[in-house]
Design a protein around this motif. Structure first.
Motif, PDB file in Angstrom:
ATOM      1  N   SER A   1      -4.482  -1.831  -0.891  1.00  0.00           N
ATOM      2  CA  SER A   1      -3.790  -0.653  -0.377  1.00  0.00           C
ATOM      3  C   SER A   1      -3.925   0.497  -1.369  1.00  0.00           C
ATOM      4  CB  SER A   1      -2.306  -0.950  -0.167  1.00  0.00           C
ATOM      5  OG  SER A   1      -2.120  -1.994   0.752  1.00  0.00           O
TER       6      SER A   1
ATOM      7  N   ALA B   1      -2.121   4.377  -1.906  1.00  0.00           N
ATOM      8  CA  ALA B   1      -1.146   5.355  -1.457  1.00  0.00           C
ATOM      9  C   ALA B   1      -0.968   6.435  -2.513  1.00  0.00           C
ATOM     10  CB  ALA B   1       0.194   4.667  -1.172  1.00  0.00           C
TER      11      ALA B   1
ATOM     12  N   GLN C   1       2.310   6.160   7.109  1.00  0.00           N
ATOM     13  CA  GLN C   1       2.602   5.896   5.705  1.00  0.00           C
ATOM     14  C   GLN C   1       1.636   6.589   4.771  1.00  0.00           C
ATOM     15  OE1 GLN C   1       5.297   4.219   4.681  1.00  0.00           O
ATOM     16  NE2 GLN C   1       5.882   4.029   6.833  1.00  0.00           N
TER      17      GLN C   1
ATOM     18  N   THR D   1      -1.269   5.742   4.010  1.00  0.00           N
ATOM     19  CA  THR D   1      -1.840   4.686   3.170  1.00  0.00           C
ATOM     20  C   THR D   1      -3.203   4.320   3.724  1.00  0.00           C
ATOM     21  OG1 THR D   1       0.357   3.838   2.664  1.00  0.00           O
ATOM     22  CG2 THR D   1      -1.483   2.345   2.284  1.00  0.00           C
TER      23      THR D   1
END
Length: 123
Positions: free
Chosen positions: A21, A23, A75, A77
């Motif tokens: 991930s 972010a 999000q 992300t």
């Protein structure tokens, strides 16, 4: 402002899966162009996959059919799903991002880079 943070790395056996991930730790904004890169010891950095805000994706030949880059707009992300991992996938994985350069995504112009997350695949 943008500060990219990767997560999800680890150690797996060949054939296993991991999801990375990426972010922005400073807010919800993610630049238009984003990519995952990797670098193994003694080797040059390799572009693995890219995605832009429209969802257009590109992949290195070595990961096509095994890796998938996706985005979660809610999000902000970006993910890298890695399946059927091989020992040669072992590397430090980085996410990077930048804005359009002359109307296209150019990874050479990415100005935001994360610190990296280690992926180790054992045989």
């Amino acid at each position: 402002q943008v500060q990219l943070v990767e997560s999800g790395g680890g150690s797996v056996q060949a054939g296993g899966s991991l999801r990375l991930s990426c972010a922005n730790s400073r807010g919800l904004y993610i630049p238009y162009c984003m990519g995952w890169f990797r670098q193994a010891p003694g080797k040059e950095r390799e572009e693995v996959a890219t995605i832009d805000s429209t969802g257009y994706t590109t992949y290195a030949d070595s990961v096509k059919g095994r890796f998938a880059i996706t985005k979660d707009n809610a999000q902000n992300t970006r993910y890298l799903q890695m399946n059927d991992l091989k020992p040669e996938d072992t590397a430090m994985y980085y996410c990077a991002a930048g804005e359009l350069w002359r109307g296209r995504c150019d990874s050479g112009k990415y100005n935001y880079w994360g610190q990296g997350t280690q992926v180790t695949v054992s045989s």
